[in-house]
Design an enzyme around this catalytic site. Structure first.
Site, short mmCIF file in Angstrom:
data_model
loop_
_atom_site.label_atom_id
_atom_site.label_comp_id
_atom_site.label_asym_id
_atom_site.label_seq_id
_atom_site.Cartn_x
_atom_site.Cartn_y
_atom_site.Cartn_z
N CYS A 87 0.81 -1.22 0.01
CA CYS A 87 -0.15 -0.05 0.10
C CYS A 87 1.06 1.17 0.10
O CYS A 87 2.02 1.13 -0.38
CB CYS A 87 -1.12 -0.02 1.23
SG CYS A 87 -0.21 0.00 2.81
N ASN B 167 2.26 1.56 4.13
CA ASN B 167 2.44 0.29 5.15
C ASN B 167 2.37 0.40 6.58
O ASN B 167 3.08 -0.20 7.21
CB ASN B 167 4.01 -0.07 4.51
CG ASN B 167 4.41 -1.61 5.13
OD1 ASN B 167 5.39 -1.82 5.52
ND2 ASN B 167 3.36 -2.53 5.07
N CYS C 82 -1.45 0.75 7.43
CA CYS C 82 -2.88 0.49 7.79
C CYS C 82 -3.35 -0.73 6.71
O CYS C 82 -3.48 -1.71 7.30
CB CYS C 82 -3.76 1.58 7.02
SG CYS C 82 -3.45 3.23 8.07
N ARG C 83 -3.41 -0.42 5.33
CA ARG C 83 -3.86 -1.73 4.58
C ARG C 83 -3.12 -2.83 4.45
O ARG C 83 -3.62 -4.06 4.56
CB ARG C 83 -4.35 -1.10 3.41
CG ARG C 83 -5.62 0.23 3.45
CD ARG C 83 -5.62 0.64 1.97
NE ARG C 83 -4.54 1.50 1.87
CZ ARG C 83 -4.40 2.21 0.79
NH1 ARG C 83 -5.15 2.15 -0.15
NH2 ARG C 83 -3.26 2.85 0.88
N SER C 84 -1.85 -2.82 4.00
CA SER C 84 -1.09 -3.75 3.54
C SER C 84 -0.54 -4.51 4.95
O SER C 84 -0.59 -5.79 4.69
CB SER C 84 0.19 -3.55 2.71
OG SER C 84 0.99 -2.50 3.44
N ASP D 267 -8.47 3.70 1.52
CA ASP D 267 -7.53 3.97 2.75
C ASP D 267 -7.94 4.55 3.89
O ASP D 267 -8.65 5.48 4.10
CB ASP D 267 -6.84 5.04 2.12
CG ASP D 267 -5.36 4.88 2.88
OD1 ASP D 267 -5.22 4.76 3.96
OD2 ASP D 267 -4.26 5.29 2.37
P1 4NP Z 1 -1.69 2.91 4.24
O1 4NP Z 1 -2.45 4.37 4.69
O2 4NP Z 1 -1.13 3.19 2.80
O3 4NP Z 1 -2.83 2.02 4.08
O4 4NP Z 1 -0.66 2.26 5.11
C1 4NP Z 1 -1.69 5.49 4.71
C2 4NP Z 1 -0.82 5.46 5.85
C3 4NP Z 1 -0.19 6.73 5.95
C4 4NP Z 1 -0.23 7.84 4.83
C5 4NP Z 1 -1.11 7.71 3.72
C6 4NP Z 1 -1.82 6.50 3.65
N1 4NP Z 1 0.35 9.07 4.77
O5 4NP Z 1 0.30 9.80 4.24
O6 4NP Z 1 1.16 9.16 5.84
#
Ligand code: 4NP
Length: 157
Positions: free
Chosen positions: A8, A11, A13-15, A126
């Site tokens: 994702c 790294n 939340c989702r992955s 997300d």
């Molecule tokens: P992820 O979510 O891609 O599912 O881990 C996010 C976590 C952090 C950020 C964006 C998306 N960020 O911009 O910091």
């Protein structure tokens, strides 16, 4: 060994959720020795961080442990892993740009579940921006079930 990588943006939340749920289903099926399972981000924004508290909380509510730390995707990952699962279209485009030869192993994570009609969308939203970690968990669970079915068929296990 079947190598599976979930990707994702951050790294956190989702992955990591997909990595943990997929590993849980693999363990339940008694197949852990066949798999190497990992996750990473297309960015290094959260390198070294634990998963988001929302991800850890929803995993714990479903009895799943997770201790991984965020790391960015590398070109070596794309040589090494057999299945590279992108959480959304933006992740997919990023990975495809970084990849050299074999693009076929790079797919949207929900593709298999979408084909089976157990989910109605191709992208994992997300929750970093919108919350809704339980809803994301349900998508991730169905995506993981369908992905494991596909991989078991591919490898006759
Ligand atoms: P992820 O979510 O891609 O599912 O881990 C996010 C976590 C952090 C950020 C964006 C998306 N960020 O911009 O910091």
């Amino acid at each position: 060994m079947i190598r599976v990588l979930f990707v994702c943006l951050g790294n956190i939340c989702r992955s990591p959720m997909a990595e943990a749920v997929f590993a849980h289903l693999v363990a339940q099926a008694g197949l852990s020795e066949h798999f190497q399972i990992d996750s990473c981000g297309t960015s290094d924004y959260h390198q070294g961080d634990q998963a988001h508290s929302g991800t850890l909380k929803v995993l714990a509510q479903h009895g799943i442990d997770y201790h991984g730390r965020s790391r960015p995707l590398t070109p070596q990952d794309l040589a090494q892993f057999d299945y590279v699962l992108a959480m959304d279209q933006s992740n997919l485009t990023h990975i495809q740009r970084l990849a050299g030869g074999d693009q076929a192993k790079i797919i949207l994570f929900l593709n298999e579940a979408y084909q089976l009609k157990t989910v109605d969308r191709l992208e994992v939203p997300d929750p970093y921006y919108t919350g809704g970690f339980e809803r994301v968990y349900q998508l991730v669970y169905r995506g993981s079930e369908a992905l494991l079915t596909r991989i078991r068929q591919d490898h006759q296990i």
